[in-house]
Structures are given as C-alpha cells and as structure tokens.
Design a protein around this motif. Structure first.
Motif, mmCIF file in Angstrom:
data_model
loop_
_atom_site.group_PDB
_atom_site.id
_atom_site.type_symbol
_atom_site.label_atom_id
_atom_site.label_comp_id
_atom_site.label_asym_id
_atom_site.label_seq_id
_atom_site.Cartn_x
_atom_site.Cartn_y
_atom_site.Cartn_z
ATOM 1 N N UNK A 111 0.732 -1.314 -0.007
ATOM 2 C CA UNK A 111 0.059 0.010 -0.056
ATOM 3 C C UNK A 111 0.999 1.258 -0.001
ATOM 4 N N UNK A 112 2.181 1.216 0.113
ATOM 5 C CA UNK A 112 2.936 2.402 0.149
ATOM 6 C C UNK A 112 3.279 2.667 -1.540
ATOM 7 N N UNK A 113 2.917 3.991 -1.614
ATOM 8 C CA UNK A 113 2.868 4.381 -3.084
ATOM 9 C C UNK A 113 4.050 5.150 -3.364
ATOM 10 N N UNK A 114 4.701 5.870 -2.267
ATOM 11 C CA UNK A 114 5.620 6.680 -2.683
ATOM 12 C C UNK A 114 6.977 6.102 -3.207
ATOM 13 N N UNK A 115 7.886 7.122 -4.008
ATOM 14 C CA UNK A 115 9.220 6.320 -4.502
ATOM 15 C C UNK A 115 9.872 5.633 -3.492
ATOM 16 N N UNK A 137 5.019 -8.626 -6.915
ATOM 17 C CA UNK A 137 4.034 -9.398 -7.020
ATOM 18 C C UNK A 137 2.793 -8.363 -7.111
ATOM 19 N N UNK A 138 2.784 -7.280 -6.381
ATOM 20 C CA UNK A 138 1.586 -6.349 -6.191
ATOM 21 C C UNK A 138 1.315 -5.578 -7.469
ATOM 22 N N UNK A 139 2.147 -5.711 -8.439
ATOM 23 C CA UNK A 139 2.230 -4.983 -9.600
ATOM 24 C C UNK A 139 2.118 -3.327 -9.210
ATOM 25 N N UNK A 140 3.025 -3.171 -8.186
ATOM 26 C CA UNK A 140 2.901 -1.735 -7.468
ATOM 27 C C UNK A 140 3.281 -0.780 -8.420
ATOM 28 N N UNK A 209 11.188 13.146 -2.836
ATOM 29 C CA UNK A 209 10.909 12.711 -1.556
ATOM 30 C C UNK A 209 10.911 11.080 -1.258
ATOM 31 N N UNK A 210 12.058 10.400 -1.714
ATOM 32 C CA UNK A 210 11.982 8.977 -1.648
ATOM 33 C C UNK A 210 12.186 8.520 -0.335
ATOM 34 N N UNK A 211 11.835 7.208 0.074
ATOM 35 C CA UNK A 211 11.932 6.560 1.108
ATOM 36 C C UNK A 211 13.168 5.631 0.885
#
Length: 250
Positions: A111-115, A137-140, A209-211
């Motif tokens: 569910x984390x959508x950030x870079x 696997x999540x096709x994120x 703003x990446x993690x």
C-alpha cells in the motif's frame, strides 16, 4: 520448528534456503527470523537472517510460495558459528529452530505508493530483494530503484531475477550496479568504491521525497546515510539495517 524444503547455492559462499514453518501466515517484505542451533554439548548460538522472499515469491522452484513458507539467503562467514552449517551442512528435510518473522519498521508494504530507493552492499541485498519481489507481486506503480554494490560480477545475488524484474512492464525495478573490485567484461566503468558525488548521481533526488532502505556492513551504511543527510534528504525517510559480517566502506 521449520522444515527445510529446498536449497540452492547463489554464489560459492551464499545459499538460499526455503523453509516451511507450521502456522506461518505470510510475512512482510524486509522482516527477519532468528535461527537457533544447539550443539551436542548443549551450547547454543542464535543468529538473525533477513527473509529473501516477498509477496509470496521466491528464488527456488516453484517461485510462488504458500503462506507457510519463506526463503532466506545466508552468506557464509569464515569464522561464523551458524552460517557455515547453514551454507555447507544443512540438508533438505532437516529441521531448524526458528523464531519470527520479526520486524515492522524496516519493511515495505504494497500500500506504500511513494518512491523507493533501495541501497545494498553485498549480502545486504537480501531484505531489499524481498521488497523488490513484493513490489512486483503487487504490480505496484510506486517508483522503485536499487543501487547494488558488489565486489565482482560473480559475487552478486539473484542476478538473472533482478534483470527480469527490471524488464517487468507492470512494476519495473531500475537496477544500478557498482563493482568495487572487478567490473564486467567490456564495461566502460572502472571498478572502484563509491564516492559521494558518484553516489548522488545514482539515487533518487531529494525533490522526489523518496524513502530509502539501506542494508550492508556498518561502514557502508554509515557512509551512504551520511551522504544522503548531507544532500538534504529527510532523515526520517532513511531506514537502515546492518549485518554483522566482514565489510568495508562503499
């Protein structure tokens, strides 16, 4: 107790191990487990190992894992008490005393959508590979990049799979290798350690703003984390994990 389902050598000194753990119901990408070995005289040694599988995917056949299975990749340490047995002595059908999965901070969730910028030194790629597998696997659609520092082209883990993830149109992973001792044949880049300038050219900028998830030896992690802070990246977005093996600076 965990049952050893299968194993595979990743490099001459590293082995992937698939375990079946009764009662396990999946795990988060980036978590680890503790393994305890007991000698005949009663002496016990406990070591933590990052989980390599992620999103129900692993390296061994079949690639899709049920919820009660996971994979580790263990690097043998010459003076180790546990890793030499896991890499050289463990056999399919054996059992291991395992605790976990453990951890909730150094993890990536679908569910984390950030870079995300993954930064690995040597065997530190293991928990980051768990995240890369979960991402695929999540096709994120979250932007995912990996900077992987290895000594030679022959010492990297999961080389073919990483190339496949980079070509995945649904959830591509950008992979950038740094070779510190020997570069691939025909490479235009000479081998050598990372510098702050070269490092910053290879990672996502602060404006995105990446993690960051960074894993490697303590000197490696401290060096690259410091470069990120110096470049005005948010320290709260820099997550680190260190392994106890022999390692150097970037």
């Amino acid at each position: 107790m965990a049952d050893v389902v299968d194993t595979r050598m990743e490099t001459p000194t590293a082995r992937t191990i698939r375990l079946r753990i009764p009662g396990l119901h999946g795990h988060l990408a980036g978590q680890h487990v503790d393994i305890r070995l007991t000698a005949p005289d009663g002496y016990q040694a406990v070591r933590s190992y990052s989980i390599a599988s992620g999103g129900g995917r692993g390296a061994l056949e079949p690639h899709e894992l049920p919820d009660d299975e996971l994979e580790l990749t263990v690097e043998e340490l010459a003076d180790g008490e546990v890793s030499p047995y896991l890499v050289r002595g463990l056999q399919k059908g054996d059992q291991l005393e395992v605790r976990g999965p453990v951890g909730g901070w150094f993890v990536w969730r679908p569910g984390d959508s950030g870079p995300v910028q993954l930064i690995a030194g040597g065997s530190g790629v293991v928990p980051l590979m768990s995240m890369a597998r979960a991402h695929a696997a999540a096709a994120s659609t979250a932007p995912f990049r990996m900077l992987y520092s290895v000594r030679t082209p022959f010492s990297g883990y999961y080389t073919d799979e990483l190339a496949g993830l980079a070509a995945d149109a649904a959830a591509p992973l950008h992979v950038d290798y740094v070779y510190t001792r020997q570069a691939p044949a025909g490479s235009e880049t000479k081998p050598g350690r990372l510098t702050a300038e070269g490092f910053m050219q290879r990672v996502l900028p602060a404006s995105d703003s990446p993690t960051f998830f960074i894993c490697g030896s303590t000197p490696f992690v401290e060096a690259v984390s410091g470069w990120l802070v110096d470049a005005n990246h948010d320290p709260a977005r820099i997550r680190t994990e260190r392994y106890g093996g022999i390692g150097g600076t970037p």
